[in-house]
Design an enzyme around this catalytic site. Structure first.
Site, PDB file in Angstrom:
ATOM      1  N   ASP A 267       4.249  -5.906   3.468  1.00 56.87           N
ATOM      2  CA  ASP A 267       4.006  -4.838   4.445  1.00 56.87           C
ATOM      3  C   ASP A 267       5.172  -4.791   5.417  1.00 56.87           C
ATOM      4  O   ASP A 267       6.219  -5.380   5.172  1.00 56.87           O
ATOM      5  CB  ASP A 267       2.666  -5.074   5.165  1.00 56.87           C
ATOM      6  CG  ASP A 267       1.960  -3.761   5.522  1.00 56.87           C
ATOM      7  OD1 ASP A 267       2.612  -2.876   6.094  1.00 56.87           O
ATOM      8  OD2 ASP A 267       0.761  -3.636   5.225  1.00 56.87           O
TER       9      ASP A 267
ATOM     10  N   GLU B  28      -5.272   1.520   2.538  1.00 55.50           N
ATOM     11  CA  GLU B  28      -5.051   0.404   3.465  1.00 55.50           C
ATOM     12  C   GLU B  28      -5.214   0.855   4.900  1.00 55.50           C
ATOM     13  O   GLU B  28      -5.757   0.130   5.743  1.00 55.50           O
ATOM     14  CB  GLU B  28      -3.656  -0.187   3.246  1.00 55.50           C
ATOM     15  CG  GLU B  28      -3.404  -1.515   3.963  1.00 55.50           C
ATOM     16  CD  GLU B  28      -2.830  -1.363   5.368  1.00 55.50           C
ATOM     17  OE1 GLU B  28      -2.623  -2.392   6.040  1.00 55.50           O
ATOM     18  OE2 GLU B  28      -2.575  -0.219   5.813  1.00 55.50           O
TER      19      GLU B  28
ATOM     20  N   HIS C  65       0.828  -1.220   0.000  1.00 57.83           N
ATOM     21  CA  HIS C  65       0.000   0.000   0.000  1.00 57.83           C
ATOM     22  C   HIS C  65       0.858   1.263   0.000  1.00 57.83           C
ATOM     23  O   HIS C  65       1.874   1.350   0.689  1.00 57.83           O
ATOM     24  CB  HIS C  65      -1.011  -0.018   1.144  1.00 57.83           C
ATOM     25  CG  HIS C  65      -0.476   0.162   2.526  1.00 57.83           C
ATOM     26  ND1 HIS C  65      -0.312   1.402   3.109  1.00 57.83           N
ATOM     27  CD2 HIS C  65      -0.113  -0.738   3.468  1.00 57.83           C
ATOM     28  CE1 HIS C  65       0.130   1.260   4.345  1.00 57.83           C
ATOM     29  NE2 HIS C  65       0.266  -0.032   4.589  1.00 57.83           N
TER      30      HIS C  65
END
Length: 343
Positions: free
Chosen positions: A222, A199, A57
């Site tokens: 992530d 996100e 993201h």
């Protein structure tokens, strides 16, 4: 650094991601939520090529103006998970008609009561001061304008950087490393590298992009918590010792095994991470889209998450990109078929 608060990624960061992705993929498109989708087609003519989706993201936490008060001071709320304790004294940029530098102010300690001094600041105690007369502020700023932290990247060592929004611009960087690395392989699968939006406010970009792509495999990239004083070891991973691979209900065991195998083949160290239920990352949205997606999660250990001095190791980013590329090179129709065999 580039800005792109959740829901406003188009303002800056999206353009940069498109530029960096250009030349690494065969096409780039966007969707109604602003996701940047780069497609690298497989190196075979098989019309039923597997689809592998990568998601990192590009949005960041930030603030939003809620009121312009007498004197031109700005009240604000949070966009995403902002800890009020970190805010006093921060330099910020208010994105009004033009970017305005401001500081987050609070009543000085000399003027606070003992009761006030004994408690943490609430967001309602704080305000942004842009140093301008009220009438000028009202002309340049509107309720709803977004605010980001003003922070440049600091190079702590040749391998360790500190800055804002590494959650999860680091994941986007991993995707770019992966796409570059894929040039070394003959790849059977189509790869969809998605810089997702929103996100931090609910995994929204991953939800809709996964629904549209319908991938066979989804890998979210992530950050996870790195070792930090006062935090138990079992809740953290170590910076500079390779990416973390997650196991748990959100993760397909055969995708996990494939990532682990790719790391071993390359001699890349990886660290275990456990998530008994949902991970709170794009991996959750990907897994439960449509009829379900076989999902994996690769994480970069990071200190001081959701502050403006998030700290990580560049080598972990590079290693994560390399191992994901190696995994993708192993994906073919037979591997995808095996994902649906549970007995």
């Amino acid at each position: 650094m580039a800005h792109g608060v959740s829901g406003f990624e188009f303002a800056d960061i999206a353009k940069i991601v498109q530029e960096r992705m250009s030349g690494l993929v065969d096409e780039i498109r966007t969707d109604a939520l602003g996701n940047i989708i780069g497609v690298r087609y497989g190196d075979t003519t098989d019309p039923l090529r597997p689809k592998v989706m990568l998601a990192g993201h590009m949005d960041e936490i930030g603030l939003m103006v809620t009121k312009i008060e007498e004197g031109g001071f700005l009240r604000f709320t949070q966009v995403g998970g902002v800890d009020p304790r970190i805010l006093p004294g921060h330099e910020v940029i208010v994105y009004g008609k033009k970017p305005l530098t401001g500081i987050i102010g609070v009543k000085p300690p000399h003027l606070t009561s003992r009761e006030e001094a004994a408690r943490a600041h609430k967001m309602s105690d704080l305000f942004i001061d842009v140093g301008m007369p009220e009438e000028m502020v009202r002309d340049l700023v509107r309720v709803g304008d977004v605010v980001t932290f003003k922070r440049q990247v600091s190079e702590l060592t040749s391998d360790v950087l500190a800055g804002k929004s590494f959650d999860d611009r680091a994941g986007v960087a991993v995707m770019l490393v992966c796409l570059e690395e894929l040039k070394r392989y003959k790849v059977a699968a189509d790869v969809y590298a998605v810089a997702t939006t929103q996100e931090e406010v609910g995994l929204r970009g991953a939800m809709v992009s996964t629904y549209g792509i319908i991938p066979d495999i989804g890998i979210a990239i992530d950050v996870c918590h790195a070792e930090t004083p006062g935090v138990p070891d079992w809740k953290t991973s170590s910076m500079g010792k390779g990416p973390a691979l997650t196991q748990g209900a959100n993760i397909h065991p055969k995708v996990y095994q494939g990532l682990e195998r790719a790391a071993k083949e390359l001699g890349i160290p990886v660290q275990p991470d456990v998530a008994p239920a949902a991970t709170g990352t794009d991996a959750w949205a990907m897994q439960v889209a449509r009829c379900g997606v076989a999902t994996g999660l690769v994480s970069i250990p990071e200190r001081y998450m959701h502050t403006s001095v998030e700290t990580l190791s560049i080598s972990d980013v590079e290693k994560a990109g390399r191992l994901i590329a190696r995994f993708i090179s192993s994906v073919d129709a037979c591997f995808v078929k095996e994902l649906k065999k549970w007995t």
